[in-house]
Design a protein around this motif. Structure first.
Motif: not given
Length: 139
Positions: A105-110, A114-117, A120-123, A128-131
């Motif tokens: 997940i963090l690699e997708l963001i970095e 994918k964006t953080k939003n 959050i929506e897809e998975y 709060t967990t993601l942050y």
């Protein structure tokens, strides 16, 4: 990687090559011919008992590929059912993420894939967990 993207035969073949296990050893372990092993390398899915044997000889948990996929792509637990007590099956909480899932997940963001939003929506990962994951990753 969705279920449709999992090709377990290809993964078995890659791992067997990594482990440098000779074909004769595999044939003896499975009690089958070389052609049977080669056929297993070409299938997209395998019977659980056979996959368990592969996991043992290759010392790799191939089932985890499927369970991590379930964690990422299954609907939130609360939506599935509220009658856990009435089921005879073991209950597993969806919100237990492995290090591999968190890193994915963090690699997708970095990478900007994918964006953080979107995550959050897809998975269905709580914001709060993601942050918390992102903050821990920065340290």
């Amino acid at each position: 990687m969705n279920f449709k993207d999992i090709n377990i035969g290809l993964m078995l073949h890659k791992r067997a090559l990594e482990c440098e296990i000779e074909m004769s050893r595999l044939c003896k372990f499975f009690g089958c011919s070389e052609q049977d092993i080669l056929d297993m390398y070409t299938v997209k899915s395998l019977d659980c008992e056979i996959l368990l044997k592969w996991s043992r000889i290759l010392e790799y948990d191939f089932f985890r590929i499927y369970t991590q996929n379930l964690i990422l792509y299954s609907p939130p637990s609360a939506i599935i059912t509220n009658d856990k007590e009435s089921s005879q099956m073991p209950y597993f909480r969806k919100n237990i993420y492995t290090k591999e899932v968190i890193n994915f997940i963090l690699e997708l963001i970095e990478s900007g894939e994918k964006t953080k939003n979107q995550i959050i929506e897809e998975y269905n990962i709580p914001k709060t967990t993601l942050y918390k994951w992102i903050e821990k990753n920065r340290k």
